[in-house]
Design a protein around this motif. Structure first.
Motif, short mmCIF file in Angstrom:
data_model
loop_
_atom_site.label_atom_id
_atom_site.label_comp_id
_atom_site.label_asym_id
_atom_site.label_seq_id
_atom_site.Cartn_x
_atom_site.Cartn_y
_atom_site.Cartn_z
N TRP A 140 1.73 1.67 -3.53
CA TRP A 140 0.56 2.12 -4.27
C TRP A 140 0.33 3.61 -4.08
O TRP A 140 0.01 4.33 -5.03
CB TRP A 140 -0.65 1.32 -3.81
N PRO A 197 -6.62 -1.65 -2.10
CA PRO A 197 -7.05 -2.07 -3.43
C PRO A 197 -7.18 -3.59 -3.52
O PRO A 197 -6.33 -4.32 -3.00
CB PRO A 197 -5.93 -1.55 -4.34
N CYS A 255 0.83 -1.21 0.00
CA CYS A 255 0.00 0.00 0.00
C CYS A 255 0.86 1.26 0.00
O CYS A 255 0.48 2.28 -0.60
CB CYS A 255 -0.95 -0.01 1.19
N LYS A 308 2.77 5.65 -6.16
CA LYS A 308 2.42 5.63 -7.59
C LYS A 308 1.17 6.45 -7.90
O LYS A 308 1.03 6.98 -9.01
CB LYS A 308 2.21 4.19 -8.05
N ASN A 309 0.23 6.55 -6.94
CA ASN A 309 -1.08 7.10 -7.25
C ASN A 309 -1.47 8.33 -6.45
O ASN A 309 -2.60 8.81 -6.56
CB ASN A 309 -2.15 6.02 -7.01
N HIS A 310 -0.56 8.88 -5.67
CA HIS A 310 -0.93 9.92 -4.71
C HIS A 310 -1.52 11.17 -5.35
O HIS A 310 -2.37 11.85 -4.76
CB HIS A 310 0.27 10.31 -3.83
N GLU A 311 -1.11 11.49 -6.57
CA GLU A 311 -1.61 12.71 -7.21
C GLU A 311 -3.10 12.63 -7.52
O GLU A 311 -3.77 13.67 -7.64
CB GLU A 311 -0.81 13.00 -8.49
N ALA A 312 -3.62 11.42 -7.64
CA ALA A 312 -5.04 11.25 -7.95
C ALA A 312 -5.89 10.98 -6.71
O ALA A 312 -7.11 10.83 -6.82
CB ALA A 312 -5.21 10.11 -8.96
N LEU A 313 -5.26 10.91 -5.54
CA LEU A 313 -5.99 10.54 -4.32
C LEU A 313 -6.54 11.76 -3.60
O LEU A 313 -5.93 12.83 -3.60
CB LEU A 313 -5.07 9.76 -3.38
N TYR A 356 -9.00 5.29 2.36
CA TYR A 356 -9.22 4.33 1.30
C TYR A 356 -9.11 2.91 1.83
O TYR A 356 -8.34 2.65 2.76
CB TYR A 356 -8.19 4.51 0.18
#
Length: 434
Positions: free
Chosen positions: A381, A397, A378, A384-389, A394
């Motif tokens: 994850w 996944p 996590c 990799k994805n923090h800009e969209a969070l 959450y």
């Protein structure tokens, strides 16, 4: 498969690190404990092997507030293998294994701030020290680091891209912050993963809690009345294990559906006010406050043993017990006897803190393997994805949850079936009936 010890430093290769631990000379003992735990953490070991090659956490500063145990040490080493700079403090004043803390400093050059038995002031000073320099990721067990960041060090939050939370209590706190729109960054509730709460909470808590009670007291469970307060996954595991050791298990609950489940599982269910009169052992696992209160202590049998395996010691109203008592005495390590004004004695274990870590060693490494695999993956994850969070809590996944289960089964030598094309089509259709 790479071994977790592959990151161990050559002697004297690290510059002195900022730390506050009990005794650096304990490192040899801690080293053996870490390596022993790592032998039954195959999923985390495979993740560490990949992290060592790919460095998905390169440049990330991680502040972790977790129980400083051999199992946690293996997670910290995996994070470091991924390129992270790690600072670790304790998430409970009695949960640190001092030899493990020493080994993490000596062998891996990590900044560790944890001493078993530290007082309240030291506990929070250690959190402050672990946050020095500002993290990019936080890793909590109870949400204390998040709480301190939001209340005391908001200036450090500008670089935080996300965090993870290990336990039920922490997730409850964080969801409340998100609901009130005060949560400053996204958090993944690791406790929500099936590969975490179905195994760690149930089997880990069940075994380690009884281990802690027995180590502290050396009392027989068989033939006793064992009261479990709360029938969540931790309570289920504890009740199951206590029953397996011959105890007559009583469950207390506030949720009617959960209480009904406990009845169907074969346990007596009653209010705490009634259970207090008959229990020999009491253990709270609710995540709530004042579960056992003054009116309950007053009803208990002489010599009743009370402990907690929920995250915070607030599940026991110890202030009320102090007021009811005319005398206190430490009988043996982690065993404190309160003599009430009536003359009856109530025994409290481990200061009301997590008994499975206060007097024992916490969950077995084989179950923490999955919990800490979730923490590691996590964290990757989030990077990799923090800009969209968004700034909310959450769930883990599903693909991460499934992959951890797959890896765990593989390590156990267990194979399962796969759906056929016909079965996949059938499950996706609506027009095939009787």
């Amino acid at each position: 498969m790479a071994k977790l010890s592959s990151l161990k430093r050559p002697k004297n290769s690290f510059a002195p690190v900022h730390c506050d631990i009990k005794d650096p000379s304990l490192a040899d003992k801690g080293r053996g404990r870490i390596e022993w735990a790592g032998r039954t953490m195959p999923v985390l070991t495979q993740i560490q092997e990949r992290f060592l090659r790919q460095k998905p956490l390169k440049g990330m500063k991680v502040t972790a507030c977790l129980h400083v145990t051999a199992e946690t040490a293996n997670l910290m080493v995996a994070l470091k293998a991924g390129g992270a700079e790690v600072s670790l403090c304790a998430s409970n004043p009695l949960s640190t294994q001092d030899d493990v803390a020493a080994a993490l400093v000596a062998d891996y050059g990590m900044s560790i701030f944890a001493i078993k038995g530290e007082d309240h002031e030291t506990y929070y000073r250690h959190i402050d020290q672990a946050l020095e320099g500002g993290p990019h990721l936080t890793m909590d067990d109870g949400a204390d680091v998040v709480g301190v960041l939001h209340s005391k060090h908001r200036d450090l939050m500008k670089d935080v891209i996300g965090g993870t939370e290990e336990t039920t209590t922490g997730v409850i706190r964080l969801r409340a912050m998100a609901r009130d729109q005060v949560l400053g960054y996204p958090i993944v509730g690791v406790n929500e993963a099936k590969t975490k709460h179905l195994f760690d909470n149930r089997y880990g808590t069940g075994q380690s809690t009884l281990d802690g009670i027995i180590r502290a007291t050396n009392r027989m469970l068989a033939g006793s009345v064992f009261v479990v307060a709360g029938y969540g996954w931790c309570g289920r595991g504890l009740a199951m294990r206590a029953k397996g050791m011959g105890a007559d298990v009583v469950v207390t609950e506030v949720d009617p559906t959960t209480a009904l489940e406990a009845v169907m599982d074969g346990y007596r269910v009653m209010p705490m006010g009634e259970a207090a009169k008959i229990g020999d052992f009491f253990c709270t696992v609710t995540g709530n406050v004042s579960v056992i209160r003054a009116e309950h202590f007053e009803k208990m049998k002489d010599g009743a043993i009370v402990c907690n395996s929920g995250h915070f010691n607030v599940e026991l109203d110890l202030k009320a017990l102090h007021k009811l008592s005319k005398r206190r005495a430490f009988i043996r390590e982690f065993v404190e006897e309160f003599t009430l004004r009536s003359g009856k004695k109530v025994i409290v274990l481990g200061e009301g803190r997590l008994i499975n870590l206060a007097s024992a060693e916490g969950h077995p490494s084989s179950v923490m393997d999955m919990s800490f695999a979730n923490q590691a993956l996590c964290s990757e994850w989030i990077v990799k994805n923090h800009e969209a969070l968004e700034k909310k809590v959450y769930g883990v996944p599903e693909h991460i949850d499934q992959e951890i289960a797959r890896l765990k089964l593989k390590s156990l030598g267990v194979k399962i079936d796969a759906l056929t094309k016909e079965q996949v089509k059938y499950l996706a259709s609506w027009n095939e009936g009787t």
